[in-house]
Design an enzyme around this catalytic site. Structure first.
Site, PDB file in Angstrom:
ATOM      1  CB  VAL A   1      -0.974   0.332   1.315  1.00 49.47           C
ATOM      2  CG1 VAL A   1      -2.042  -0.906   1.136  1.00 49.47           C
ATOM      3  CG2 VAL A   1      -0.414  -0.334   2.979  1.00 49.47           C
ATOM      4  CE1 TYR A  23      -0.947   0.336  14.858  1.00 50.10           C
ATOM      5  CE2 TYR A  23      -2.142   0.817  17.462  1.00 50.10           C
ATOM      6  CZ  TYR A  23      -1.940   0.180  15.979  1.00 50.10           C
ATOM      7  OH  TYR A  23      -3.157  -0.235  16.078  1.00 50.10           O
ATOM      8  CE  LYS A  57      -3.109   1.853  13.636  1.00 48.06           C
ATOM      9  NZ  LYS A  57      -4.427   1.574  11.790  1.00 48.06           N
TER      10      LYS A  57
HETATM   11  N1  NAD Z   1      -6.109  -6.300  16.560  1.00 48.50           N
HETATM   12  C1  NAD Z   1      -6.093  -4.811  17.426  1.00 48.50           C
HETATM   13  O1  NAD Z   1      -6.558  -5.363  18.204  1.00 48.50           O
HETATM   14  C2  NAD Z   1      -6.091  -3.509  16.866  1.00 48.50           C
HETATM   15  C3  NAD Z   1      -6.448  -2.646  17.654  1.00 48.50           C
HETATM   16  C4  NAD Z   1      -7.121  -1.422  16.807  1.00 48.50           C
HETATM   17  C5  NAD Z   1      -6.840  -1.190  15.254  1.00 48.50           C
HETATM   18  N2  NAD Z   1      -5.841  -1.788  14.856  1.00 48.50           N
HETATM   19  C6  NAD Z   1      -5.095  -2.006  13.320  1.00 48.50           C
HETATM   20  O2  NAD Z   1      -6.789  -2.404  12.343  1.00 48.50           O
HETATM   21  C7  NAD Z   1      -5.195  -2.923  11.611  1.00 48.50           C
HETATM   22  C8  NAD Z   1      -5.506  -4.241  11.209  1.00 48.50           C
HETATM   23  O3  NAD Z   1      -4.937  -5.322  12.016  1.00 48.50           O
HETATM   24  P1  NAD Z   1      -4.764  -6.440  11.896  1.00 48.50           P
HETATM   25  O4  NAD Z   1      -4.707  -6.319  13.910  1.00 48.50           O
HETATM   26  O5  NAD Z   1      -6.003  -7.174  11.165  1.00 48.50           O
HETATM   27  O6  NAD Z   1      -3.130  -7.230  11.999  1.00 48.50           O
HETATM   28  P2  NAD Z   1      -3.346  -8.045  11.114  1.00 48.50           P
HETATM   29  O7  NAD Z   1      -1.390  -8.340  11.148  1.00 48.50           O
HETATM   30  O8  NAD Z   1      -3.863  -9.556  11.131  1.00 48.50           O
HETATM   31  O9  NAD Z   1      -3.018  -7.833   9.416  1.00 48.50           O
HETATM   32  C9  NAD Z   1      -2.564  -7.219   8.830  1.00 48.50           C
HETATM   33  C10 NAD Z   1      -2.346  -7.144   7.795  1.00 48.50           C
HETATM   34  O10 NAD Z   1      -1.982  -5.791   7.013  1.00 48.50           O
HETATM   35  C11 NAD Z   1      -0.599  -6.121   5.652  1.00 48.50           C
HETATM   36  N3  NAD Z   1      -0.423  -5.434   5.413  1.00 48.50           N
HETATM   37  C12 NAD Z   1       1.166  -4.826   6.481  1.00 48.50           C
HETATM   38  N4  NAD Z   1       1.792  -3.977   5.698  1.00 48.50           N
HETATM   39  C13 NAD Z   1       1.362  -4.115   4.252  1.00 48.50           C
HETATM   40  C14 NAD Z   1       1.840  -3.203   3.123  1.00 48.50           C
HETATM   41  N5  NAD Z   1       2.638  -2.309   2.899  1.00 48.50           N
HETATM   42  N6  NAD Z   1       1.114  -3.255   2.115  1.00 48.50           N
HETATM   43  C15 NAD Z   1      -0.448  -4.162   2.296  1.00 48.50           C
HETATM   44  N7  NAD Z   1      -1.030  -4.892   2.954  1.00 48.50           N
HETATM   45  C16 NAD Z   1      -0.055  -4.393   4.794  1.00 48.50           C
HETATM   46  C17 NAD Z   1      -0.809  -7.604   6.307  1.00 48.50           C
HETATM   47  O11 NAD Z   1       0.303  -8.245   5.301  1.00 48.50           O
HETATM   48  C18 NAD Z   1      -1.603  -8.329   6.977  1.00 48.50           C
HETATM   49  O12 NAD Z   1      -2.267  -8.647   5.885  1.00 48.50           O
HETATM   50  C19 NAD Z   1      -4.182  -2.879  11.414  1.00 48.50           C
HETATM   51  O13 NAD Z   1      -4.500  -0.964  10.940  1.00 48.50           O
HETATM   52  C20 NAD Z   1      -4.384  -1.861  12.891  1.00 48.50           C
HETATM   53  O14 NAD Z   1      -3.479  -0.923  13.516  1.00 48.50           O
HETATM   54  C21 NAD Z   1      -5.666  -3.686  14.949  1.00 48.50           C
END
Ligand code: NAD
Length: 252
Positions: free
Chosen positions: A57, A158, A162
């Site tokens: 991305v 982080y 955000k």
């Molecule tokens: N899991 C949580 O508790 C939580 C809480 C708050 C926010 N978030 C946010 O939600 C979003 C998803 O998190 P998640 O828990 O599903 O994480 P995850 O690690 O399961 O999934 C994230 C995905 O993003 C992809 N990714 C990373 N860098 C990339 C890039 N440069 N280009 C394309 N794809 C890329 C990864 O390969 C992965 O498949 C993130 O932005 C995270 O910060 C998650």
């Protein structure tokens, strides 16, 4: 806005919140393009209606090509859900010295610049579609985190990324209003995804106990459910919704 017979882009669509959202939108009749890194796509399950597209991305050319693919799907591109993200943790002053500047820049680059990159290039394609009967053309949902507000020790990079997503929400909604495109942000609390895979069961339980109600971690499909509700609710625009069971994170 209707989901059926439209195209949707979900970044980070091979894992966690993105994978749950891709599956839910596909089940609702959308043609879903799940953008993710090749290594993540390799291990992802095949889901009816979800096409994986290998794309970083942060790379404008790769994103342009991937967005062109989604926009050429034969049904109008209406939805973007930006879930791609990384969440490393490092203190500003740690045992090994000051925070690595390159790491700080990388987190901003993936979480904030990457989301903006997909938002802008997809918005151009969505704006070129025929609007629905209300003049609406699309919805873009970004993912922040409650760390945008309650960043913990070690979350400087982080939380900065955000916080940027939170700040982007209103001006993006205002910029794109003339095209009938809404922009919303979801700020999740703690969701049970692979991002949490490395923590011990004990730590997971302690995290769950800190959530007032429901006293458990959120499920990825609850994020997907909220994304669907935002898409279908035409009056939600320019706002950040916390999805956190009223959790407010402590300093550590
Ligand atoms: N899991 C949580 O508790 C939580 C809480 C708050 C926010 N978030 C946010 O939600 C979003 C998803 O998190 P998640 O828990 O599903 O994480 P995850 O690690 O399961 O999934 C994230 C995905 O993003 C992809 N990714 C990373 N860098 C990339 C890039 N440069 N280009 C394309 N794809 C890329 C990864 O390969 C992965 O498949 C993130 O932005 C995270 O910060 C998650």
């Amino acid at each position: 806005m209707q989901i059926k017979d439209t195209a949707a882009i979900v970044t980070g669509g091979a894992s966690g919140l993105g994978a749950a959202t891709a599956a839910r939108l596909a089940a609702g009749g959308a043609k879903v393009f799940a953008f993710d890194l090749p290594a993540s796509i390799e291990g992802a399950p095949q889901v009816d209606g979800v096409e994986y597209v290998a794309v970083d991305v942060t790379d404008p050319e790769q994103v342009q090509a991937a967005v062109d693919t989604a926009a050429g799907a034969g049904v109008p591109l209406r939805t973007v859900v930006n879930c791609a993200g990384i969440g490393p943790s490092t203190r500003i002053l740690g045992k090994k010295g000051p925070h690595d500047l390159a790491l700080y820049a990388k987190v901003i680059q993936v979480n904030l610049v990457g989301s903006f990159n997909v938002l802008t290039l997809a918005a151009e394609k969505i704006a070129a579609t025929e609007g629905d009967e209300h003049g609406q053309r699309g919805v873009i949902i970004n993912t922040a985190s409650i760390a945008a507000y309650d960043g913990q020790v070690g979350q400087a990079a982080y939380s900065s990324s955000k916080g940027g997503i939170v700040g982007l929400t209103l001006p993006a909604a205002r910029d794109l209003a003339q095209y009938g495109i809404r922009v919303m942000t979801i700020a999740p609390g703690i969701v049970e995804t692979p991002m949490l895979a490395t923590v011990s069961e004990e730590f997971r339980e302690s995290l769950a106990k800190g959530v007032p109600f429901p006293q458990r971690l959120a499920r990825p499909d609850e994020y997907a459910q909220l994304a669907q509700s935002i898409i279908e609710h035409d009056y939600l625009n320019g706002e950040v919704i916390r999805m956190d069971g009223s959790l407010r994170m402590a300093p550590r």
